[in-house]
Write an enzyme that holds these catalytic residues in place. Structure first.
Site, PDB file in Angstrom:
ATOM      1  CB  CYS A   1     -23.012  53.994 -21.166  1.00 42.64           C
ATOM      2  SG  CYS A   1     -22.069  54.082 -22.669  1.00 42.64           S
TER       3      CYS A   1
ATOM      4  NE  ARG B   1     -23.617  51.445 -15.785  1.00 46.85           N
ATOM      5  CZ  ARG B   1     -24.224  50.279 -15.637  1.00 46.85           C
ATOM      6  NH1 ARG B   1     -24.235  49.703 -14.451  1.00 46.85           N
ATOM      7  NH2 ARG B   1     -24.820  49.695 -16.641  1.00 46.85           N
TER       8      ARG B   1
ATOM      9  CD1 TRP C   1     -15.643  51.800 -21.827  1.00 46.87           C
ATOM     10  CD2 TRP C   1     -16.880  50.837 -23.422  1.00 46.87           C
ATOM     11  NE1 TRP C   1     -14.903  50.791 -22.400  1.00 46.87           N
ATOM     12  CE2 TRP C   1     -15.639  50.186 -23.384  1.00 46.87           C
ATOM     13  CE3 TRP C   1     -17.828  50.408 -24.355  1.00 46.87           C
ATOM     14  CZ2 TRP C   1     -15.314  49.119 -24.227  1.00 46.87           C
ATOM     15  CZ3 TRP C   1     -17.520  49.354 -25.194  1.00 46.87           C
ATOM     16  CH2 TRP C   1     -16.262  48.724 -25.120  1.00 46.87           C
TER      17      TRP C   1
ATOM     18  CG  ASN D   1     -25.850  51.365 -21.014  1.00 47.13           C
ATOM     19  OD1 ASN D   1     -24.971  50.964 -21.768  1.00 47.13           O
ATOM     20  ND2 ASN D   1     -26.103  50.792 -19.849  1.00 47.13           N
ATOM     21  N   GLY D   2     -26.092  51.228 -24.565  1.00 47.99           N
ATOM     22  CA  GLY D   2     -26.404  50.086 -25.423  1.00 47.99           C
ATOM     23  C   GLY D   2     -25.857  50.305 -26.827  1.00 47.99           C
TER      24      GLY D   2
ATOM     25  CD  GLU E   1      -8.473  37.243 -12.258  1.00 47.07           C
ATOM     26  OE1 GLU E   1      -8.890  36.966 -13.400  1.00 47.07           O
ATOM     27  OE2 GLU E   1      -8.830  38.254 -11.646  1.00 47.07           O
TER      28      GLU E   1
ATOM     29  CE  LYS F   1      -7.704  41.421 -12.399  1.00 47.66           C
ATOM     30  NZ  LYS F   1      -8.985  40.850 -12.177  1.00 47.66           N
TER      31      LYS F   1
ATOM     32  CD  GLU G   1      -8.586  43.727 -15.776  1.00 47.48           C
ATOM     33  OE1 GLU G   1      -9.757  44.073 -15.916  1.00 47.48           O
ATOM     34  OE2 GLU G   1      -8.183  43.079 -14.793  1.00 47.48           O
TER      35      GLU G   1
ATOM     36  CG  HIS H   1       4.212  21.998 -25.943  1.00 46.65           C
ATOM     37  ND1 HIS H   1       4.658  20.868 -26.608  1.00 46.65           N
ATOM     38  CD2 HIS H   1       3.941  21.602 -24.677  1.00 46.65           C
ATOM     39  CE1 HIS H   1       4.623  19.829 -25.780  1.00 46.65           C
ATOM     40  NE2 HIS H   1       4.189  20.244 -24.603  1.00 46.65           N
TER      41      HIS H   1
ATOM     42  CE  LYS I   1     -16.185  46.005 -10.847  1.00 46.45           C
ATOM     43  NZ  LYS I   1     -15.005  45.158 -10.707  1.00 46.45           N
TER      44      LYS I   1
HETATM   45  C1  F6R Z   1     -11.320  41.737 -14.937  1.00 44.95           C
HETATM   46  C2  F6R Z   1     -12.676  42.152 -15.077  1.00 44.95           C
HETATM   47  C3  F6R Z   1     -13.478  41.612 -16.205  1.00 44.95           C
HETATM   48  C4  F6R Z   1     -14.793  41.055 -15.654  1.00 44.95           C
HETATM   49  C5  F6R Z   1     -15.722  40.631 -16.805  1.00 44.95           C
HETATM   50  C6  F6R Z   1     -16.991  39.996 -16.293  1.00 44.95           C
HETATM   51  O1  F6R Z   1     -10.705  42.345 -13.853  1.00 44.95           O
HETATM   52  O2  F6R Z   1     -13.162  42.901 -14.282  1.00 44.95           O
HETATM   53  O3  F6R Z   1     -12.791  40.648 -16.922  1.00 44.95           O
HETATM   54  O4  F6R Z   1     -14.496  39.966 -14.840  1.00 44.95           O
HETATM   55  O5  F6R Z   1     -16.046  41.768 -17.556  1.00 44.95           O
HETATM   56  O6  F6R Z   1     -17.697  40.858 -15.456  1.00 44.95           O
HETATM   57  P1  F6R Z   1     -18.870  40.327 -14.550  1.00 44.95           P
HETATM   58  O7  F6R Z   1     -18.275  39.457 -13.507  1.00 44.95           O
HETATM   59  O8  F6R Z   1     -19.491  41.559 -13.972  1.00 44.95           O
HETATM   60  O9  F6R Z   1     -19.798  39.581 -15.442  1.00 44.95           O
END
Ligand code: F6R
Length: 615
Positions: free
Chosen positions: A2, A27, A74, A100-101, A488, A492, A495, A511, A610
């Site tokens: 948010c 956000r 969000w 926000n919260g 990772e 990606k 997401e 396994h 984000k």
């Molecule tokens: C993956 C992604 C999330 C962040 C996670 C932590 O692409 O963006 O998994 O890595 O939300 O975010 P930060 O690093 O901002 O604490």
């Protein structure tokens, strides 16, 4: 998670709010709204969908006024509908609030308010807070700005949970009140105008002078002044800081998406992560911000890395780096698990909280819990003005520049460089030889050029992506430091493409995972030539024997793998400890190009945000 923007000044508020809000869209982006004082009362526009949808209704029927609040959402409580979008009004319709919260005791408060005749129009927790502030305002005996400030304070005291809010009242023209507990808020200080926002990104074109509100502070903001009050009273001598970055962030340059731009920024981002930190004479790293003496660093006998998502994956590679270079045992913990668990931690453990945004609620909570127990916590953050950066005992900034694409890319490789520097420093304070230290430093200096080589394969990877875009599931396998790279790579893909993907240590295949292999399920195997190369080839054969298509990440001069894998993603050869930094790049590109091939909104994938400021 948010985004909030508020404006008061001599200019028309609507275009400023819409523009600033669009910089915060990363956000949260499921609905948006604004409320402006139009001289008579409060006028609200809100709409589900992206900020463009809000902009359309605002342009069709503009709201005129010089003071307003706005929000990009969000969803937590209530679906992403027009009704649930912020701002929300109180019972009088003369007070508007954005939030926000998460309000944890909202049901209890809602029931009480309903018993006294309050009617709610949305399913949100936020509307309860608007009604509470409204109630406190109408029964207040305070005069002047204190009337709204005290109403906010009294309402916030009844709330359990987190909040960053901005509030306006039609009876208090010229005044915006903001408050934070857990969720960030910054004041943007202009010439004869002022702003309030969830982060500095929103303010980039307007001002670079900011005041970062501390937890539990309340601000009253007018065009020509602002006052910040903590629970202990007015904050005297408020320091206005000047920030850099920002403006460039909203520019995708020649790239179609921020994600691609940020993948391509990795050569310079990682250079920024090690610039000025390589000590050639001592064959070690210089990390001044740790705020710990060599003696203190030598006494550390365990390390615990806290993080979420990509940041945790970086910590998992960090474990491998530190254990190899410094022989200090390292554990990694999901921030969300650590903060509520009973995990025993030995006395001389050093904590690292890793977070690109520096605002992730779970990591902030874990940091506070570790500090409460008396441990030293060092932050690894990109956002210098963030809460985690400020609440850590010291740390290392990434200097990766703003990361706007929701999927973390350049922040991940920057984190890996920083863990290498930490491992090197701790190793050289123990037994690691100068010769080994020097080898690593030299290899690190070559990394930016080698990442550029990886990026040159982007067009080839686009074609490969077309071939695999219709898979319904993908597997990612790797051993040792390449296991977190497999995780990772899978993250990606999930997401950005919404294809189901899982990462495993290669040997786990037999396994259970092997049951998933068929000719429609591609496996990405991290198979650069290292100490476990032959073991990985054994796994490759097991997959081949079951007709599973194989995409191998391999050294560009590895001829053998070309005869075994269906597709090879080539990477240059570097020091074995640095290889994961190169290996992730083709996987970022693969996820990106599959996402584009499937028509996904790669910069703003569904359901994500984000900066995750709720638990
Ligand atoms: C993956 C992604 C999330 C962040 C996670 C932590 O692409 O963006 O998994 O890595 O939300 O975010 P930060 O690093 O901002 O604490």
């Amino acid at each position: 998670m948010c985004g909030i923007v508020a404006y008061v000044g001599p200019r028309d508020a609507q275009p400023i709010l819409l523009d600033a809000l669009s910089r915060l869209e990363y956000r949260g982006y499921d609905s948006a709204g604004l409320a402006i004082l139009n001289g008579k009362g409060i006028e609200v526009r809100k709409k589900s969908g992206r900020i463009q949808e809000l902009a359309k209704i605002c342009l069709a029927e503009p709201v005129k006024g010089r003071l307003g609040i706005s929000h990009t959402r969000w969803a937590t409580h209530g679906a992403a509908t027009d009704k649930n979008a912020h701002p929300h009004l109180d019972a009088s319709g003369r007070l508007a609030l954005v939030h926000n919260g998460v309000i944890e005791n909202y049901l209890e408060l809602k029931t009480k308010l309903m018993e006294t005749g309050h009617i709610f129009l949305s399913e949100t927790d936020t509307e309860i807070l608007a009604h509470l502030v409204g109630e406190a305002f109408s029964s207040s005996r305070e005069k002047g700005d204190a009337r709204l400030v005290e109403a906010v304070r009294s309402a916030v005291q009844q709330i359990q949970g987190t909040l960053g809010i901005a509030v306006i009242h039609a009876d208090m023209p010229g005044l915006i009140v903001g408050a934070r507990r857990g969720s960030p808020l910054v004041i943007g200080v202009g010439e004869g105008e002022n702003f309030l926002a969830s982060d500095t990104q929103a303010l980039a074109p307007y001002t670079n002078r900011v005041v970062i509100l501390q937890d539990k502070e309340i601000v009253s903001l007018r065009a020509d002044r602002f006052d910040v009050a903590s629970p202990l009273g007015i904050r005297e001598n408020v320091k206005v800081e000047e920030i850099e970055d920002g403006v460039a962030a909203s520019d995708k340059g020649v790239h179609q998406h921020f994600m691609l731009k940020e993948i391509f920024e990795q050569p310079s981002a990682i250079q920024n992560a090690f610039r000025g930190r390589l000590d050639a004479d001592g064959a070690t790293a210089k990390l001044g911000g740790l705020n710990m003496s060599p003696q203190e660093l030598r006494q550390i006998d365990r390390i615990c890395v806290l993080g979420c998502g990509t940041a945790l994956h970086a910590g998992m590679v960090g474990k491998y780096l530190i254990e190899t270079l410094a022989k200090i045992p390292v554990e990694t913990q999901h921030s969300s698990e650590f903060r509520y668990g009973d995990s025993p931690v030995s006395g001389r453990t050093l904590f690292f909280a890793v977070s690109q945004s520096g605002e992730t609620a779970d990591t902030l909570g874990a940091l506070r819990e570790a500090r409460r127990r008396g441990f030293t916590v060092l932050g690894i953050c990109n956002n210098v003005a963030s809460t985690i950066a400020r609440e850590s005992d010291g740390g290392v900034y990434m200097h990766a520049g703003p990361e706007i694409g929701v999927a973390a890319t350049k922040s991940f490789t920057s984190q890996l460089v920083i863990f290498t520097l930490i491992g090197l420093l701790l190793g050289r304070l123990r037994f690691l030889s100068a010769a080994h230290g020097r080898e690593l430093l030299q290899a690190m200096e070559n990394l930016p050029a080698q990442i550029t080589q990886c990026l040159a394969y982007s067009d080839a990877i686009r074609e490969i992506a077309q071939r695999y875009a219709h898979a319904s599931s993908m597997l990612f396998l790797g051993r040792l430091a390449n296991f977190p790279i497999a995780l990772e790579g899978a993250l990606k893909v999930k997401e950005i493409t919404y294809i189901h993907a899982e990462g495993y240590p290669s040997a786990e295949l037999k396994h259970g995972v092997i049951a998933l292999i068929d000719k429609e399920t591609p496996t990405v195997l991290l198979a650069t030539q290292d100490g476990v190369y032959d073991k990985n080839l054994g796994n490759l054969q097991e997959i081949k024997a079951r007709s599973g298509p194989i995409i191998a990440v391999a050294h560009d001069d590895d001829k053998k793998i070309c005869t075994l894998a269906d597709t090879v993603l080539k990477v240059p050869r570097t020091h074995e400890l640095l290889q994961p930094i190169l290996n992730i790049v083709p996987l970022q590109l693969l996820a990106y190009h599959i996402g584009v091939a499937l028509g996904r909104d790669v910069d703003k994938p569904r359901n994500l945000a984000k900066s995750v400021t709720v638990e």
